[in-house]
Design a protein around this motif. Structure first.
Motif, PDB file in Angstrom:
ATOM      1  N   LEU A   1       0.816  -1.220   0.000  1.00  9.70           N
ATOM      2  CA  LEU A   1       0.000   0.000   0.000  1.00  9.70           C
ATOM      3  C   LEU A   1       0.845   1.263   0.000  1.00  9.70           C
ATOM      4  O   LEU A   1       0.573   2.209  -0.752  1.00  9.70           O
ATOM      5  CB  LEU A   1      -0.944   0.000   1.200  1.00  9.70           C
ATOM      6  N   CYS A   2       1.865   1.284   0.858  1.00 13.60           N
ATOM      7  CA  CYS A   2       2.613   2.524   1.068  1.00 13.60           C
ATOM      8  C   CYS A   2       3.843   2.668   0.176  1.00 13.60           C
ATOM      9  O   CYS A   2       4.235   3.793  -0.144  1.00 13.60           O
ATOM     10  CB  CYS A   2       3.039   2.629   2.529  1.00 13.60           C
ATOM     11  N   VAL A   3       4.461   1.562  -0.209  1.00 13.36           N
ATOM     12  CA  VAL A   3       5.681   1.633  -1.003  1.00 13.36           C
ATOM     13  C   VAL A   3       5.384   1.393  -2.476  1.00 13.36           C
ATOM     14  O   VAL A   3       5.683   2.228  -3.334  1.00 13.36           O
ATOM     15  CB  VAL A   3       6.727   0.620  -0.488  1.00 13.36           C
TER      16      VAL A   3
ATOM     17  N   TYR B   1      -3.035   8.827  -1.885  1.00  9.35           N
ATOM     18  CA  TYR B   1      -3.899   9.956  -1.579  1.00  9.35           C
ATOM     19  C   TYR B   1      -4.966  10.193  -2.643  1.00  9.35           C
ATOM     20  O   TYR B   1      -5.796  11.086  -2.509  1.00  9.35           O
ATOM     21  CB  TYR B   1      -3.074  11.234  -1.419  1.00  9.35           C
ATOM     22  N   GLY B   2      -4.927   9.396  -3.708  1.00  9.76           N
ATOM     23  CA  GLY B   2      -5.914   9.562  -4.763  1.00  9.76           C
ATOM     24  C   GLY B   2      -5.671  10.765  -5.648  1.00  9.76           C
ATOM     25  O   GLY B   2      -6.543  11.199  -6.373  1.00  9.76           O
ATOM     26  N   ASP B   3      -4.482  11.366  -5.585  1.00 12.12           N
ATOM     27  CA  ASP B   3      -4.153  12.487  -6.467  1.00 12.12           C
ATOM     28  C   ASP B   3      -2.752  12.272  -7.033  1.00 12.12           C
ATOM     29  O   ASP B   3      -2.137  11.229  -6.853  1.00 12.12           O
ATOM     30  CB  ASP B   3      -4.239  13.825  -5.732  1.00 12.12           C
TER      31      ASP B   3
ATOM     32  N   LEU C   1       2.104   9.583  -1.779  1.00 10.33           N
ATOM     33  CA  LEU C   1       2.902   9.613  -0.561  1.00 10.33           C
ATOM     34  C   LEU C   1       4.302  10.105  -0.902  1.00 10.33           C
ATOM     35  O   LEU C   1       4.909   9.630  -1.868  1.00 10.33           O
ATOM     36  CB  LEU C   1       2.969   8.208   0.042  1.00 10.33           C
ATOM     37  N   PRO C   2       4.845  11.063  -0.143  1.00  6.36           N
ATOM     38  CA  PRO C   2       6.184  11.579  -0.434  1.00  6.36           C
ATOM     39  C   PRO C   2       7.220  10.469  -0.517  1.00  6.36           C
ATOM     40  O   PRO C   2       7.164   9.498   0.239  1.00  6.36           O
ATOM     41  CB  PRO C   2       6.461  12.518   0.750  1.00  6.36           C
TER      42      PRO C   2
ATOM     43  N   TRP D   1       9.008   9.207   2.604  1.00  6.96           N
ATOM     44  CA  TRP D   1       8.218   8.320   3.460  1.00  6.96           C
ATOM     45  C   TRP D   1       8.156   6.913   2.878  1.00  6.96           C
ATOM     46  O   TRP D   1       8.208   5.919   3.611  1.00  6.96           O
ATOM     47  CB  TRP D   1       6.820   8.873   3.661  1.00  6.96           C
ATOM     48  N   ARG D   2       8.057   6.834   1.564  1.00  5.92           N
ATOM     49  CA  ARG D   2       8.010   5.513   0.930  1.00  5.92           C
ATOM     50  C   ARG D   2       9.322   4.763   1.144  1.00  5.92           C
ATOM     51  O   ARG D   2       9.329   3.556   1.391  1.00  5.92           O
ATOM     52  CB  ARG D   2       7.722   5.668  -0.568  1.00  5.92           C
ATOM     53  N   VAL D   3      10.439   5.498   1.065  1.00  6.32           N
ATOM     54  CA  VAL D   3      11.741   4.873   1.287  1.00  6.32           C
ATOM     55  C   VAL D   3      11.877   4.418   2.737  1.00  6.32           C
ATOM     56  O   VAL D   3      12.324   3.284   3.013  1.00  6.32           O
ATOM     57  CB  VAL D   3      12.881   5.848   0.925  1.00  6.32           C
ATOM     58  N   MET D   4      11.481   5.266   3.681  1.00  6.79           N
ATOM     59  CA  MET D   4      11.587   4.919   5.104  1.00  6.79           C
ATOM     60  C   MET D   4      10.698   3.732   5.457  1.00  6.79           C
ATOM     61  O   MET D   4      11.100   2.832   6.196  1.00  6.79           O
ATOM     62  CB  MET D   4      11.226   6.140   5.954  1.00  6.79           C
TER      63      MET D   4
END
Length: 343
Positions: free
Chosen positions: A246-248, A255-257, A261-262, A265-268
Motif C-alpha cells: 500500500l505505502c511503497v 492519496y488519490g491524487d 505519498l512523499p 516516506w516511501r523509502v523509510m
C-alpha cells in the motif's frame, strides 16, 4: 534454556516464543551478524520478488484495455522471458540464503542451548561447508512437496469455481471458505518442513527421511506448531506486506491524487518493512529449532546436553566423533558419559 528434558516437553505456544526471544537476546551479537549477512539479503530478494511479480501481473492485465492492446502484444513476450529469468534467479538465491541461514541459526540456537560459546566466523567457515549439501537435498524435497500442494490447491479451487455458472455472493462465500480450509494443510506442512530442516542439521538423515522424521516429531505438538506458523505468517503477510504494497509499491496512489505519498516516506517505510521481514525470518528459524527440542522431549527422546555438545564440537573440529559400525550419534537417546565423569 536451562530447563530439563522433562520440563521442555511441557513448553507450549507462549513458552516457545519466550525461549526464542531469550536465546536471541542472550547472543545478540552473533544473531545480528547472521541477520545482516544472510537474512537481510534474503529479505531484499523476497521483497524484490513481490515487487516484480506484481508489476508483471499488472502488465499482463493491460490486455483487458483495448487502448493498450497493441502495447501489450509487443511487450508481453519480452516481459514474460524476463519474468521467467527472474523467477529462476529468485529461486536460486532463495535456496542459497535459506540453506545458509538455516544451517547457521540452527547450529547457533543449539549451541546456546548447550551453553557453548559460538563464533560467527567458525560457523561460516567450518559448520556451513559440512551441512549445506544435506540441507540442500532436504530443501529440494520440500520444494517438491510444495509443488504438489500448490497443484492440489489450484485443482481444488478450479473445481470449486467451476461449480458455479456465474458470480454470486454464495460463490464468493464458498470459495472463501475453501481457501481458508486449504490454509490448514499448508500450516501442517510448514511445521513438518521446519522440523525436517532442523533434523537435517542435528541428525544423520536428510531428504525424505528428514521429512518423515519431522512428521513424526510434529505429532502431539501440531497445534502449537501450527499456531506459531499462523502468527508469524499472519504478521508477515497480513501486516508487513500489506503496508509495503500500500505505502511503497502503490504509495503514489495512496492519496488519490498526483502527489501521492512523499518519496522520503516511501523509502523509510520500505526500509522498515525490510527490517521487519528480516526479524520475522530470523524468528521463524529460531522458533522452529526450539520447537524441535520441545517435540523431542515430548516424545521421550531425551536430549543429553553433553552428547549434543560433543556432536556440535565435531562440526567445528574441536573433537573427533567416531561412532561404532552401523551406529550414529542420535539425539534420541542419552549418550555414554566420559569415564572421568562416571567415576
Amino acid at each position: 534454556m536451562d530447563r530439563t528434558s522433562q520440563d521442555m516437553k511441557r513448553v507450549g505456544f507462549f513458552g516457545i516464543f519466550k525461549h526464542s526471544f531469550k536465546i536471541i537476546f542472550k547472543s545478540t551479537k552473533i544473531f545480528a551478524q547472521i541477520a545482516l549477512t544472510l537474512i537481510l539479503p534474503l529479505a531484499i530478494v523476497f521483497l524484490a520478488h513481490i515487487e516484480i511479480t506484481n508489476r508483471y501481473l499488472i502488465l499482463s492485465r493491460i490486455k483487458n484495455n483495448e487502448q493498450y492492446f497493441s502495447i501489450y502484444l509487443s511487450t508481453t513476450v519480452t516481459n514474460l522471458l524476463y519474468y521467467i529469468l527472474f523467477k529462476i534467479v529468485y529461486l536460486t538465491l532463495l535456496a542459497v540464503f535459506c540453506v545458509l541461514s538455516t544451517a547457521t541459526i540452527v547450529f547457533t540456537v543449539v549451541s546456546v542451548y548447550t551453553d557453548r560459546d559460538v563464533v560467527f566466523k567458525k560457523v561460516m567457515t567450518l559448520v556451513v561447508p559440512n551441512i549445506w549439501k544435506k540441507i540442500f537435498i532436504t530443501f529440494v524435497t520440500i520444494y517438491f512437496t510444495l509443488f504438489i500442494y500448490n497443484a492440489m490447491y489450484a485443482f481444488v479451487l478450479a473445481i470449486s469455481q467451476s461449480m458455479f455458472t456465474h458470480d454470486s455472493v454464495f460463490r464468493i462465500v464458498v470459495v472463501t471458505i475453501i481457501r481458508i480450509l486449504l490454509v490448514f494443510p499448508f500450516l501442517y506442512l510448514t511445521i513438518v518442513w521446519q522440523l525436517a530442516s532442523v533434523v537435517t542439521v542435528l541428525e544423520k538423515i536428510h531428504g525424505f527421511k528428514a521429512l518423515k522424521k519431522g512428521k513424526r516429531l510434529a505429532s502431539g505438538k501440531i497445534m502449537v506448531g501450527m499456531g506459531i506458523a499462523f502468527v508469524l505468517y499472519g504478521f508477515l503477510y497480513g501486516i508487513i506486506l500489506t503496508v509495503y504494497i500500500l505505502c511503497v509499491e502503490h504509495g503514489n496512489e495512496l492519496y488519490g491524487d498526483d502527489s501521492g505519498l512523499p518519496m522520503i516516506w516511501r523509502v523509510m517505510i520500505g526500509i522498515l518493512c525490510g527490517i521487519l521481514v528480516m526479524m520475522v525470518f530470523l524468528l521463524f528459524i529460531v522458533t522452529q529449532t526450539v520447537l524441535y527440542l520441545v517435540c523431542k522431549s515430548y516424545h521421550q527422546e531425551a536430549i543429553d546436553k553433553l552428547s549434543l555438545s560433543t556432536f556440535l564440537s565435531a562440526y567445528i573440529r574441536e573433537t573427533m566423533v567416531n561412532p561404532k559400525t552401523d551406529e550414529e550419534i542420535q539425539l534420541e537417546r542419552p549418550q555414554p558419559q566420559p569415564l572421568a565423569q562416571q567415576v
